[in-house]
Design an enzyme around this catalytic site. Structure first.
Site, PDB file in Angstrom:
ATOM      1  CB  CYS A   4      -0.772   0.280   1.124  1.00  0.00           C
ATOM      2  SG  CYS A   4      -1.858   1.402   1.267  1.00  0.00           S
ATOM      3  CG  ASN A  87     -12.502  11.118  -3.500  1.00  0.00           C
ATOM      4  OD1 ASN A  87     -13.377  11.741  -4.638  1.00  0.00           O
ATOM      5  ND2 ASN A  87     -11.999  11.309  -4.297  1.00  0.00           N
ATOM      6  CG  HIS A  98      -4.296   3.835   4.198  1.00  0.00           C
ATOM      7  ND1 HIS A  98      -3.179   2.961   4.642  1.00  0.00           N
ATOM      8  CD2 HIS A  98      -4.369   4.505   4.449  1.00  0.00           C
ATOM      9  CE1 HIS A  98      -2.656   3.194   5.642  1.00  0.00           C
ATOM     10  NE2 HIS A  98      -4.204   4.619   5.569  1.00  0.00           N
ATOM     11  CG  HIS A 100      -7.230   8.618   0.810  1.00  0.00           C
ATOM     12  ND1 HIS A 100      -6.887   7.708   0.240  1.00  0.00           N
ATOM     13  CD2 HIS A 100      -7.133   9.867  -0.301  1.00  0.00           C
ATOM     14  CE1 HIS A 100      -7.063   8.401  -1.523  1.00  0.00           C
ATOM     15  NE2 HIS A 100      -6.676   9.383  -1.281  1.00  0.00           N
ATOM     16  CG  HIS A 102      -8.806  14.689  -0.844  1.00  0.00           C
ATOM     17  ND1 HIS A 102      -7.741  14.191  -2.368  1.00  0.00           N
ATOM     18  CD2 HIS A 102      -8.764  13.211  -1.468  1.00  0.00           C
ATOM     19  CE1 HIS A 102      -7.570  13.662  -2.934  1.00  0.00           C
ATOM     20  NE2 HIS A 102      -8.309  12.886  -2.216  1.00  0.00           N
TER      21      HIS A 102
HETATM   22  P1  AMP Z   1      -8.217   9.718  -4.456  1.00  0.00           P
HETATM   23  O1  AMP Z   1      -8.175   9.861  -6.133  1.00  0.00           O
HETATM   24  O2  AMP Z   1      -9.395  10.237  -4.290  1.00  0.00           O
HETATM   25  O3  AMP Z   1      -7.774   7.793  -4.217  1.00  0.00           O
HETATM   26  O4  AMP Z   1      -6.452  10.646  -4.189  1.00  0.00           O
HETATM   27  C1  AMP Z   1      -5.484  10.029  -3.636  1.00  0.00           C
HETATM   28  C2  AMP Z   1      -4.499  11.193  -3.695  1.00  0.00           C
HETATM   29  O5  AMP Z   1      -3.002  10.958  -3.801  1.00  0.00           O
HETATM   30  C3  AMP Z   1      -4.248  11.389  -5.257  1.00  0.00           C
HETATM   31  O6  AMP Z   1      -4.241  13.158  -4.594  1.00  0.00           O
HETATM   32  C4  AMP Z   1      -3.350  12.354  -5.932  1.00  0.00           C
HETATM   33  O7  AMP Z   1      -2.342  13.111  -6.481  1.00  0.00           O
HETATM   34  C5  AMP Z   1      -2.056  11.537  -4.178  1.00  0.00           C
HETATM   35  N1  AMP Z   1      -1.005  10.866  -4.614  1.00  0.00           N
HETATM   36  C6  AMP Z   1      -0.851   9.563  -4.822  1.00  0.00           C
HETATM   37  N2  AMP Z   1       0.811   9.291  -4.916  1.00  0.00           N
HETATM   38  C7  AMP Z   1       1.532   9.925  -3.630  1.00  0.00           C
HETATM   39  C8  AMP Z   1       2.853  10.147  -3.388  1.00  0.00           C
HETATM   40  N3  AMP Z   1       3.391   9.368  -3.586  1.00  0.00           N
HETATM   41  N4  AMP Z   1       2.821  11.297  -2.231  1.00  0.00           N
HETATM   42  C9  AMP Z   1       1.799  12.047  -2.317  1.00  0.00           C
HETATM   43  N5  AMP Z   1       0.650  12.149  -2.546  1.00  0.00           N
HETATM   44  C10 AMP Z   1      -0.136  10.848  -3.860  1.00  0.00           C
HETATM   45 ZN    ZN Z   2      -2.403   1.131   3.612  1.00  0.00          ZN
END
Ligand code: AMP
Ligand code: ZN
Length: 114
Positions: A4, A87, A98, A100, A102
Site C-alpha cells: 500500500c 473518495n 487506504h 484518506h 483530502h
Molecule cells: P484519490 O484519487 O481520492 O484516491 O486520491 C489519491 C491522492 O493521492 C491523489 O490526489 C494523488 O495526487 C495522491 N498521491 C498519489 N501518490 C502520492 C504520493 N506519493 N505522495 C503524495 N500524494 C500522492
Molecule cells: Zn495502507
C-alpha cells in the site's frame, strides 16, 4: 499492508512532506495538488476504503476531520474556508486503497464536483 502506497508513506519507505503525525493519524502534502493547499490525512491503520470502515473506527474517522480542520486553520484558511473530501470506490475516483481525507483550500472550489 505491505503493497500500500500510503502505508509506505506512513512508514517512511516512500518520501512525502509530512505535515502532521501522531499515533493515529498522518498528514502529508498531496503530490499532485488540485488547489494551492492540498493535503491528505490518513489513519495510520490500514483501512482500504470508507466503505470498509466499521463502527469501531468512528472516533478515528472523526479525528481525521479534526486534524484536517486544524491543518487548514493553521495554514490561514479558517475564515476563508476549505473543503474536505473522501473518495470511496471507483465512481468516486478513489485511486489509493487506504482511507484518506483530502483537504483543499486557497481557491474557490466548484460545487457540485465533477
Ligand atoms: P484519490 O484519487 O481520492 O484516491 O486520491 C489519491 C491522492 O493521492 C491523489 O490526489 C494523488 O495526487 C495522491 N498521491 C498519489 N501518490 C502520492 C504520493 N506519493 N505522495 C503524495 N500524494 C500522492
Ligand atoms: Zn495502507
Amino acid at each position: 499492508m505491505s503493497d500500500c502506497l500510503f502505508c509506505k508513506i506512513r512508514d517512511g519507505q516512500i518520501p512525502a512532506t509530512i505535515t502532521y503525525r501522531d499515533q493515529a493519524v498522518v498528514a502529508f502534502k498531496d503530490i499532485g495538488p488540485k488547489a494551492p493547499f492540498h493535503q491528505l490525512v490518513i489513519p495510520t491503520q490500514h483501512i482500504a476504503s470508507l466503505a470498509e470502515a466499521k463502527s469501531e473506527h468512528a472516533a478515528l474517522l472523526g479525528k481525521l476531520m479534526l486534524v484536517a480542520s486544524e491543518l487548514a486553520s493553521a495554514a490561514g484558511y479558517r475564515e476563508r474556508g476549505f473543503r474536505v473530501v473522501m473518495n470511496a470506490g471507483p465512481d468516486a475516483g478513489q485511486s489509493v486503497a487506504h482511507v484518506h481525507l483530502h483537504v483543499l483550500a486557497g481557491r474557490a472550489l466548484d460545487w457540485p464536483p465533477g
